[in-house]
Design an enzyme around this catalytic site. Structure first.
Site, short mmCIF file in Angstrom:
data_model
loop_
_atom_site.label_atom_id
_atom_site.label_comp_id
_atom_site.label_asym_id
_atom_site.label_seq_id
_atom_site.Cartn_x
_atom_site.Cartn_y
_atom_site.Cartn_z
N ASP A 1 -4.24 7.22 4.72
CA ASP A 1 -3.27 6.27 5.25
C ASP A 1 -3.94 5.04 5.88
O ASP A 1 -3.41 3.95 5.82
CB ASP A 1 -2.40 7.00 6.29
N HIS B 1 -7.00 -0.33 5.78
CA HIS B 1 -7.11 -1.10 7.02
C HIS B 1 -8.51 -1.05 7.65
O HIS B 1 -9.08 -2.07 8.00
CB HIS B 1 -6.09 -0.60 8.05
N ASP C 1 -2.67 -5.86 2.25
CA ASP C 1 -3.10 -4.97 3.33
C ASP C 1 -2.68 -5.70 4.59
O ASP C 1 -3.26 -6.72 4.94
CB ASP C 1 -4.61 -4.78 3.30
N HIS C 2 -1.66 -5.18 5.27
CA HIS C 2 -1.08 -6.00 6.34
C HIS C 2 -2.06 -6.26 7.49
O HIS C 2 -1.81 -7.13 8.31
CB HIS C 2 0.26 -5.42 6.81
N LYS D 1 -3.07 -10.08 10.32
CA LYS D 1 -3.21 -10.19 11.79
C LYS D 1 -4.18 -11.32 12.13
O LYS D 1 -5.29 -11.37 11.59
CB LYS D 1 -3.73 -8.87 12.37
N GLU E 1 -3.30 5.17 17.64
CA GLU E 1 -1.87 4.98 17.83
C GLU E 1 -1.34 6.03 18.78
O GLU E 1 -1.81 7.18 18.76
CB GLU E 1 -1.14 5.10 16.50
N LYS F 1 0.84 -1.19 0.00
CA LYS F 1 0.00 0.00 0.00
C LYS F 1 0.88 1.25 0.00
O LYS F 1 2.05 1.12 0.31
CB LYS F 1 -0.95 -0.01 1.20
C1 BG6 Z 1 0.40 1.59 8.05
C2 BG6 Z 1 0.30 3.10 8.09
O1 BG6 Z 1 -0.20 1.09 6.90
O2 BG6 Z 1 -0.23 1.06 9.19
C3 BG6 Z 1 0.94 3.63 9.35
O3 BG6 Z 1 0.94 3.66 6.94
C4 BG6 Z 1 0.34 2.97 10.56
O4 BG6 Z 1 0.80 5.04 9.43
C5 BG6 Z 1 0.34 1.46 10.41
O5 BG6 Z 1 1.11 3.33 11.68
C6 BG6 Z 1 -0.44 0.80 11.53
O6 BG6 Z 1 -0.21 -0.56 11.48
P1 BG6 Z 1 -0.29 -1.42 12.81
O7 BG6 Z 1 -0.10 -2.83 12.35
O8 BG6 Z 1 0.79 -0.91 13.72
O9 BG6 Z 1 -1.66 -1.17 13.36
#
Ligand code: BG6
Length: 501
Positions: A245, A250, A187-188, A192, A226, A158
């Protein structure tokens, strides 16, 4: 009887941008975890591509150091020895055809040396401006074509586009070279465990699905909060903002998994069809509606986890009068039979009071009549929270009688923590996604229509926000729960955000 473990298919994984952060922090440690789980085949190699001052020897040496820092499980000398000699590096620019000729020669040599079939998994860990170029060059060099039963797949990181138009253009560009089933838009969040568990929880149990609808659910709150600021990513973030972002990717994954209908199977397209339908059902706001359903914020200085932090505008590589939002809050309507009149409230932001990603399902209140002649003044609502991170589990709140001769009621909570049942599994979140890429399972990757559906909802908000620059940024202190407007968004509906501690 346990199902025997299916190893990934023999292949060469080519990482574009292999000199960057993602490779050392996530991809290499994830591959180590796959080796530990015996999921990688003997016939396997990684070729890194980048314009860094590296060659195969120095690449191996550098990763040998990095893995000590970033491994998420113990890496034994035997494991590393096995892996190290399967790592190669090619230096070159992503838009230079000569790089791809080198790559062609190198893949052929590696295939011969290690007896690997010509299956290639290309992983694009590069800046978004290179996505289209790399794919086009792979095509021109004849490296993208599947032939003789050998597959060629491309994993794209992404952000996929920065609005609807650019996402469509990128889809069109890469589809000139690749078929949709060769494209793996990552999409990471889908890597999870707790996100994957949403479907299991909903559809693998008999008791939740019957109440998972507008008759019983009052509203849904999705939070991705966050505590970190933009850290060293100011350059990228200042051109993106919290909405781009986090939301169309997500957060919309979480929305679609929560809202989707049961798929007819776990086949990739069966699942993604249902997710896409849910995304298409989200009402696209008109410009007037944007003013009431979307709020934004930017952090000023404040205190996070006991330490004073600078305002967003004072972060490195951020313009001093930036109007980029670091907080976004939305109220979405999902226009279908199951969800009509059940708002989905979303919020995400940086430098907030706590780190927490969760989905809170707020049920409707029970009728009060029975209690009118008792000291009970009001009934609590039931709430189910799917905790995604840092806590991983579920909790259900309900009312219970407070012991004693007088009728009093108090809220109590039932909790399930993943770690209590399954222990801690060392994971970077990328193992499953890389493995799925190697076995050709695209269930956890985004299809073009899903990406475009997400942007369609977000686009009017981007347009209105661009046309009407924020007047009062910064509007929340670092370490708080975001701007007052986010509270007002729910207060207008007689609701409030769940208090996360
Ligand atoms: C990323 C964003 O895709 O996901 C970041 O670009 C964000 O800004 C991050 O901090 C959050 O990922 P996770 O896995 O820490 O929730």
């Amino acid at each position: 009887m346990e199902t025997p473990i299916r190893k990934a298919e023999p292949c060469v994984m080519v990482i574009f941008g292999a000199g960057g952060d993602l490779t050392k922090r996530k991809l290499i440690p994830a591959l180590c975890n796959l080796i530990t789980s015996k999921l990688l085949p003997e016939q396997f190699a990684v070729i890194g591509v980048g314009n860094n001052d590296l060659n195969t020897e120095t690449f191996r040496a550098q990763l040998s150091d990095d893995i000590k820092k970033f491994a998420s499980c113990p890496v034994t000398p035997e494991l590393w020895d096995w892996f190290r000699k399967r790592l190669y590096f090619i230096r070159g620019d992503f838009d230079n055809p000569a790089t791809y000729q080198l790559l062609k020669d190198q893949t052929a040599a590696v295939q011969k040396e290690l007896n690997v079939p010509a299956n290639h998994l290309y992983y694009l860990a590069v800046a978004p401006r290179f996505f289209g170029k790399v794919v086009q060059q792979l095509g021109a060099a004849g490296l993208a074509q599947e032939e003789n039963g050998h597959w060629r797949r491309v994993v794209i990181e992404k952000p996929f586009g920065r609005d609807l138009e650019s996402a469509k253009a990128l889809n069109a560009e890469i589809k000139k070279v690749l078929a949709e089933n060769q494209i793996y838009r990552i999409d990471h969040y889908l890597g999870k465990e707790t996100v994957q568990n949403i479907m299991i929880f909903r559809f693998g149990n008999g008791i939740f699905e019957p109440i998972w609808n507008r008759r019983y659910i009052d509203h849904v709150q999705i939070t991705a909060a966050e505590t970190v600021g933009v850290e060293l990513r100011g350059g990228y973030y200042d051109t993106a903002g919290a909405l781009r972002d986090m939301v169309p990717n997500h957060l919309f994954q979480l929305v679609s998994l929560t809202a989707m209908e049961p798929p007819i199977s776990f086949q990739a397209d069966a699942v993604r069809d249902e997710q896409a339908k849910a995304l298409h059902a989200i009402q696209v706001p008109t410009p007037e509606e944007v003013l009431t359903i979307a709020v934004r914020g930017q952090y000023g200085e404040g205190i996070v986890d006991g330490a004073r932090v600078a305002a967003y505008r004072a972060e490195p590589n951020v313009t001093p009068d930036s109007s980029t939002e670091t907080f976004a809050g939305l109220k979405l309507k999902i226009d279908n039979w199951r969800w009509a009149d059940v708002p989905f409230y979303l919020r995400t932001g940086k430098s907030l009071a706590a780190r927490a990603t969760e989905i809170a399902i707020q049920f409707k209140r029970a009728p009060f009549q029975l209690f009118r002649d008792t000291p009970v003044e009001a009934l609590e609502t039931n709430r189910l929270v799917l905790h995604i991170q840092p806590e991983e589990g579920l909790s259900l709140r309900f009312g219970a009688k407070v012991p004693g001769p007088i009728m009093h009621m108090g809220p109590v909570e039932m909790k399930f923590n993943y770690v209590d049942y399954f222990g801690r599994t060392p994971s970077t979140g990328y193992e499953r996604l890389i493995y799925d890429g190697m076995i050709g399972d695209a269930t956890l990757f985004q299809r073009a229509d899903m990406v475009e559906a997400g942007w369609s909802v977000i686009n009017p908000i981007l347009d209105v926000w661009k046309a009407l620059p924020p007047r009062a940024f910064p509007n929340y202190a670092a370490g708080s729960w975001g701007p007052k407007e986010a509270d007002d968004l729910l207060a207008r509906d007689g609701r409030h955000w769940r208090v996360i501690t």
